[in-house]
Enzyme design. Sequence first.
Site, mmCIF file in Angstrom:
data_model
loop_
_atom_site.group_PDB
_atom_site.id
_atom_site.type_symbol
_atom_site.label_atom_id
_atom_site.label_comp_id
_atom_site.label_asym_id
_atom_site.label_seq_id
_atom_site.Cartn_x
_atom_site.Cartn_y
_atom_site.Cartn_z
ATOM 1 N N LYS A 37 -35.144 -96.789 -98.002
ATOM 2 C CA LYS A 37 -33.953 -97.248 -97.283
ATOM 3 C C LYS A 37 -33.711 -98.731 -97.503
ATOM 4 O O LYS A 37 -32.559 -99.188 -97.481
ATOM 5 C CB LYS A 37 -34.083 -96.901 -95.803
ATOM 6 C CG LYS A 37 -34.028 -95.389 -95.574
ATOM 7 C CD LYS A 37 -34.273 -94.993 -94.128
ATOM 8 C CE LYS A 37 -34.223 -93.466 -93.995
ATOM 9 N NZ LYS A 37 -34.481 -92.999 -92.621
ATOM 10 N N SER A 77 -33.234 -90.525 -87.705
ATOM 11 C CA SER A 77 -33.645 -91.891 -88.032
ATOM 12 C C SER A 77 -32.557 -92.948 -87.886
ATOM 13 O O SER A 77 -32.838 -94.134 -88.041
ATOM 14 C CB SER A 77 -34.216 -91.949 -89.453
ATOM 15 O OG SER A 77 -33.232 -91.608 -90.402
#
Length: 342
Positions: A281, A236
């Site tokens: 995140k 990611s």
Amino acid sequence: MIKKRWIFLIIVILFLQFYQLPYYYSQPGGAKVLDEVISVDGGFTEEEGSFMLTTVQMGKANLFFYGWAHLSPYRMIYPEEQLRFEGETDDEYQHRQLMAMTGSQEIAKIVAYEAAGMEVEYEHKGVLVTTLIEGMPAYDVLKIGDHIIAVNGKEVLTAEQLIDQLQGMDESITVDLTVIREGQEQIIEVGFSAFPKEMNAPPGRVGIGVSAPVTDREVTFHPEVTIDTSQIGGPSAGLMFSLEIYNQLVSEDITKGYQVAGTGTINEEGIVGRIGGAGQKVVAADKAGADYFFAPNEGGASDSNFIEAKKAAEDIGTDMQIIAIDTFDEAIAFLQSLPEKS
């Protein structure tokens, strides 16, 4: 009597701590400044701002974490079968995540070097078979360590090309795979079947049963670049890796003095893809003091990571701006549009 109560309490605490459930637990992790872990030989090092990858902290869930996860929208519980393949151990799962991170780093380097007009050399070995799904056709005819180099005589150099060649098939079809096994080339016929239910594949989708294929090649970059991310796994961080590498390859500082966090996979065409834990995140990036957070836009999909990140930003009341990104070039264009931070 008091001693017995204390002993009982200690036993209960130890049970809550060490008894693992068939679930994984995740929560917001941290934000790692990338110029501390990426180094281009002779590259630009005068960044006024920074690029940051954001992480999700994940591990096996015990009873304590299972209960705690229900107290916050940014703590999540996932059944084992949602993340791990059937029969895959925890160590094998972690290894697969680290392999994905390694592949992500290589692609990020390629995207950045090509965008900067730098030299990249390739020596292709084929698509490496790393995992076979029990009960599917490939399980009985392929072996871990095989290199697939062609499908029905058409060359495949990358895992993406292999996946493209095998799409749109049904269970009545077979294909001939050209495989290198122990240095010998051979052709192996393989059919298609539905995926096991626990893999949650879309209805009607079939495959040969090769999971997580890896593009096996030697890529040489000039100048050399090194990335040290220790035990961070998964693909990611591809977008953020590519931006930091690019910034070290060019003479101008594209951070413009801003703290830029973000997430998103990236392929060799520079297309940014979906990841997990976008909201978590955002929390990590906000705690790190980021000015901007890049999130995959997924072509404007209504359930995109960008939408998820935007909702999380509104929920926690951050001043950090969430930026929708579809491609590496879009990210560069946005950064170039910013004024220098005062």
